[in-house]
Design an enzyme around this catalytic site. Structure first.
Site, PDB file in Angstrom:
ATOM      1  N   GLY A 100     -14.267   0.682   4.687  1.00 12.11           N
ATOM      2  CA  GLY A 100     -14.516   1.289   3.377  1.00 12.11           C
ATOM      3  C   GLY A 100     -14.374   0.248   2.278  1.00 12.11           C
ATOM      4  N   ASP A 101     -14.780   0.636   1.060  1.00 12.42           N
ATOM      5  CA  ASP A 101     -14.665  -0.258  -0.098  1.00 12.42           C
ATOM      6  C   ASP A 101     -15.438  -1.563   0.069  1.00 12.42           C
ATOM      7  OD1 ASP A 101     -12.867   1.628  -1.192  1.00 12.42           O
ATOM      8  OD2 ASP A 101     -11.298   0.800   0.084  1.00 12.42           O
ATOM      9  N   GLU A 102     -16.529  -1.517   0.790  1.00 14.00           N
ATOM     10  CA  GLU A 102     -17.343  -2.721   0.974  1.00 14.00           C
ATOM     11  C   GLU A 102     -18.255  -2.969  -0.214  1.00 14.00           C
ATOM     12  OE1 GLU A 102     -17.557  -0.075   2.992  1.00 14.00           O
ATOM     13  OE2 GLU A 102     -16.768  -0.620   4.968  1.00 14.00           O
ATOM     14  N   HIS A 104     -16.576   5.602  -5.082  1.00 12.29           N
ATOM     15  CA  HIS A 104     -17.620   4.580  -5.166  1.00 12.29           C
ATOM     16  C   HIS A 104     -17.725   4.085  -6.603  1.00 12.29           C
ATOM     17  CE1 HIS A 104     -19.785   5.767  -1.197  1.00 12.29           C
ATOM     18  NE2 HIS A 104     -18.511   5.476  -1.050  1.00 12.29           N
ATOM     19  N   THR A 115      -5.382   9.167   2.004  1.00 18.22           N
ATOM     20  CA  THR A 115      -5.551   9.166   0.546  1.00 18.22           C
ATOM     21  C   THR A 115      -4.862  10.364  -0.108  1.00 18.22           C
ATOM     22  OG1 THR A 115      -7.615  10.392   0.726  1.00 18.22           O
ATOM     23  CG2 THR A 115      -7.785   7.985   0.695  1.00 18.22           C
ATOM     24  N   ARG A 147     -12.870  26.954  11.988  1.00 21.74           N
ATOM     25  CA  ARG A 147     -13.832  27.911  11.403  1.00 21.74           C
ATOM     26  C   ARG A 147     -13.186  28.913  10.443  1.00 21.74           C
ATOM     27  NH1 ARG A 147     -15.693  27.700  17.199  1.00 21.74           N
ATOM     28  NH2 ARG A 147     -13.706  26.610  17.082  1.00 21.74           N
ATOM     29  N   THR A 185     -10.249   8.081   9.372  1.00 25.35           N
ATOM     30  CA  THR A 185     -10.447   9.286   8.582  1.00 25.35           C
ATOM     31  C   THR A 185     -10.786  10.450   9.517  1.00 25.35           C
ATOM     32  OG1 THR A 185     -11.500  10.144   6.583  1.00 25.35           O
ATOM     33  CG2 THR A 185     -12.897   8.832   8.060  1.00 25.35           C
ATOM     34  N   ASP A 225     -19.516 -13.913  -4.954  1.00 28.16           N
ATOM     35  CA  ASP A 225     -18.983 -14.733  -6.051  1.00 28.16           C
ATOM     36  C   ASP A 225     -17.470 -14.891  -5.982  1.00 28.16           C
ATOM     37  OD1 ASP A 225     -19.356 -11.874  -6.615  1.00 28.16           O
ATOM     38  OD2 ASP A 225     -18.208 -12.316  -8.429  1.00 28.16           O
TER      39      ASP A 225
HETATM   40  P1  IMP Z   1      -8.016  10.154   4.732  1.00 27.38           P
HETATM   41  O1  IMP Z   1      -9.490   9.950   4.877  1.00 27.38           O
HETATM   42  O2  IMP Z   1      -7.595  10.432   3.324  1.00 27.38           O
HETATM   43  O3  IMP Z   1      -7.477  11.156   5.722  1.00 27.38           O
HETATM   44  O4  IMP Z   1      -7.307   8.763   5.102  1.00 27.38           O
HETATM   45  C1  IMP Z   1      -7.369   8.198   6.389  1.00 27.38           C
HETATM   46  C2  IMP Z   1      -7.524   6.681   6.303  1.00 27.38           C
HETATM   47  O5  IMP Z   1      -8.804   6.363   5.774  1.00 27.38           O
HETATM   48  C3  IMP Z   1      -6.512   6.001   5.382  1.00 27.38           C
HETATM   49  O6  IMP Z   1      -6.232   4.714   5.899  1.00 27.38           O
HETATM   50  C4  IMP Z   1      -7.277   5.847   4.065  1.00 27.38           C
HETATM   51  O7  IMP Z   1      -6.775   4.801   3.280  1.00 27.38           O
HETATM   52  C5  IMP Z   1      -8.675   5.558   4.601  1.00 27.38           C
HETATM   53  N1  IMP Z   1      -9.756   5.935   3.669  1.00 27.38           N
HETATM   54  C6  IMP Z   1     -10.295   7.166   3.495  1.00 27.38           C
HETATM   55  N2  IMP Z   1     -11.284   7.136   2.596  1.00 27.38           N
HETATM   56  C7  IMP Z   1     -11.402   5.859   2.213  1.00 27.38           C
HETATM   57  C8  IMP Z   1     -12.299   5.174   1.313  1.00 27.38           C
HETATM   58  O8  IMP Z   1     -13.194   5.757   0.690  1.00 27.38           O
HETATM   59  N3  IMP Z   1     -12.103   3.833   1.180  1.00 27.38           N
HETATM   60  C9  IMP Z   1     -11.146   3.179   1.883  1.00 27.38           C
HETATM   61  N4  IMP Z   1     -10.297   3.767   2.735  1.00 27.38           N
HETATM   62  C10 IMP Z   1     -10.427   5.101   2.900  1.00 27.38           C
HETATM   63 MG    MG Z   2     -13.936   3.010  -2.278  1.00 25.57          MG
END
Ligand code: IMP
Ligand code: MG
Length: 338
Positions: A12-14, A43, A124, A138, A191, A283
Site C-alpha cells: 500500500g501507499d505506493e 489516496h 488502521t 451475511r 488486510t 525524485d
Molecule cells: P486493516 O486493513 O485496517 O484491517 O489493517 C490491516 C493491515 O493493512 C495493517 O497493517 C494496515 O496498516 C494495513 N493497511 C490497510 N490499508 C492500508 C492502506 O491503504 N495503506 C497502507 N496500509 C494499509
Molecule cells: Mg495510502
C-alpha cells in the site's frame, strides 16, 4: 485500451492515487471506479500544489467528465463518503453499488478494541476487518438500507459493462497493495480482502477477460505501516537521513521503510498479471530527477535503476513519478524506444 486496472505492488501507499489522478486527466475515462477494501485506504495526490486525500471516492475526481463509481465489494463509511462528496462537489457524478457493505460504529469499536487486530496486526482501526467478517456471516448492512446514500445507488457492474461495450475508457483503481492481500500477502499481517488485480475486478463486477492493461504501482523504496515482516528494514534514523520517512494518510503512523525489493516486485507482477509498471517518488532516490518529464533527461543512475527493474521483472516501467504534483511524471507509453 478501454479498461486499465491500477493496483499496488508492495504494502500500500505506493502512490496509486497520483498515478490514477494523472491517468484520469490524461486519458479522460468516462468511468472511474474504485475497488478494494474500503475506508482503511487513503489516496493522496497533489494538483496545482493543492493536496487531495480521498478514502472513499476514486482519485479521478479532478476530471469532471468522469463518473465516479464505487464497486459492490467496497465497504462504505457513510460519513466519510458524504463528506468527500460535499468537499469535492461530486454530488452529481458519484455512484455506489446497491450491494456495497456499510461500516457501522460497532465495527470500528470492535477493530479498535481488539488487541489481536489493533495491537498485534496493527490495523488502521477503521472497522473494515469486522465489517468484512459480518459480510461473510451475511449480517452486514448494505448501502440500499441507508437513506442518505439512496440517491447515489446504482448497478455499478452494469455501468462498467455497458461502457466497455461502447468501447469507452474505464479506469479501475485498486487500494492497499499486493502483500496486504488476505490470500497472497504476509498473512496474518494483511488486510481483510484480496487486493490483487483479480480481487479488485471482483469487487466491481468485472470479468477477467475484459481487462486490457494492469498497471502495478511500486514506490522507488518500500514502505509498510503496522506490523508484519519487512525485509531489509531500515532503522528510522537511516530512513530519515535518506528522506524516506513518511506518515500514514489515514492513521498518521510513521511508515517503516526498506530499499526497493526486486523479488517482491517480480512476484507482484505475476500475481497481478501486470502489463506495465508505474514507479513513484523517483525524485526521493535521485533528487536530480525532480520535475523531469522525459526519460532521456533523467540522471543516468535513475535511468539505470529503471532499467534494472525492467530487466528483473520483465515488463516496462511506463509511468515514472518525479515529484508530488500530478504533472511531475514521465509518461513513456507512447515513446518510441527503438
Ligand atoms: P486493516 O486493513 O485496517 O484491517 O489493517 C490491516 C493491515 O493493512 C495493517 O497493517 C494496515 O496498516 C494495513 N493497511 C490497510 N490499508 C492500508 C492502506 O491503504 N495503506 C497502507 N496500509 C494499509
Ligand atoms: Mg495510502
Amino acid at each position: 485500451m478501454p479498461c486499465n486496472v491500477i493496483v499496488g505492488g508492495f504494502f500500500g501507499d505506493e502512490g496509486k492515487g497520483k498515478i490514477t489522478a494523472y491517468l484520469s486527466l490524461k486519458d479522460n475515462p468516462l468511468v472511474a471506479v474504485r475497488g478494494g477494501v474500503g475506508a482503511n485506504a487513503g489516496h493522496t495526490f497533489t494538483y496545482n500544489d493543492e493536496v487531495f486525500k480521498v478514502r472513499m471516492l476514486p482519485s479521478a475526481l479532478l476530471n469532471h467528465n468522469s463518473r465516479l463509481l464505487i464497486g459492490a465489494g467496497v465497504l462504505i463509511s457513510p460519513t466519510i463518503l458524504l463528506n468527500e462528496i460535499e468537499k469535492y462537489n461530486t454530488n452529481d457524478r458519484t455512484f455506489i453499488d446497491n450491494q456495497c457493505g456499510i461500516i457501522e460504529d460497532k465495527h470500528i469499536k470492535s477493530d479498535v478494541g481488539s488487541d489481536h487486530l489493533r495491537v498485534e496486526l496493527g490495523t488502521t482501526g477503521t472497522g473494515t476487518g469486522p465489517a468484512n467478517a459480518d459480510r461473510a456471516m451475511r449480517t452486514l448492512k448494505l448501502a440500499n438500507e441507508v437513506p442518505p446514500l439512496k440517491k447515489f445507488i446504482t448497478d455499478v457492474s452494469s455501468i462498467i459493462g455497458e461502457t466497455l461495450d461502447d468501447n469507452k475508457f474505464v479506469l479501475v483503481e485498486g487500494t492497499q497493495g499486493t502483500y496486504l492481500s488476505l490470500y497472497h500477502g504476509t498473512y496474518p499481517y494483511v488486510t481483510s480482502k484480496d487486493v490483487t488485480a483479480s480481487g479488485i475486478c471482483s469487487d466491481i463486477g468485472l470479468g477477467p477477460k475484459k481487462v486490457d492493461e494492469v498497471i502495478v504501482v511500486f514506490k522507488s523504496f518500500v514502505t509498510r505501516v503496522g506490523t508484519g515482516p519487512l525485509e531489509n528494514e531500515l532503522p528510522p534514523s537511516e530512513a530519515s537521513k535518506r528522506g524516506w520517512t513518511e506518515y500514514g494518510s489515514v492513521t498518521g503512523r510513521e511508515r517503516r521503510s526498506s530499499p526497493f525489493n526486486f523479488e517482491l516486485a517480480r512476484r507482484a507482477v505475476r500475481l497481478n498479471s501486470a502489463t506495465q509498471i508505474g514507479l513513484t517518488k523517483l525524485d526521493i532516490l535521485y533528487p536530480k530527477s525532480a520535475g523531469v518529464k522525459e526519460f532521456v533527461k533523467l540522471p543516468k543512475e535513475a535511468q539505470d535503476f529503471i532499467k534494472s527493474i525492467e530487466d528483473n521483472v520483465g515488463i516496462e516501467v511506463t509511468l515514472i513519478g518525479t515529484g508530488a504534483n500530478i504533472g511531475d511524471i514521465v509518461d513513456r507509453r507512447n515513446e518510441n524506444k527503438f
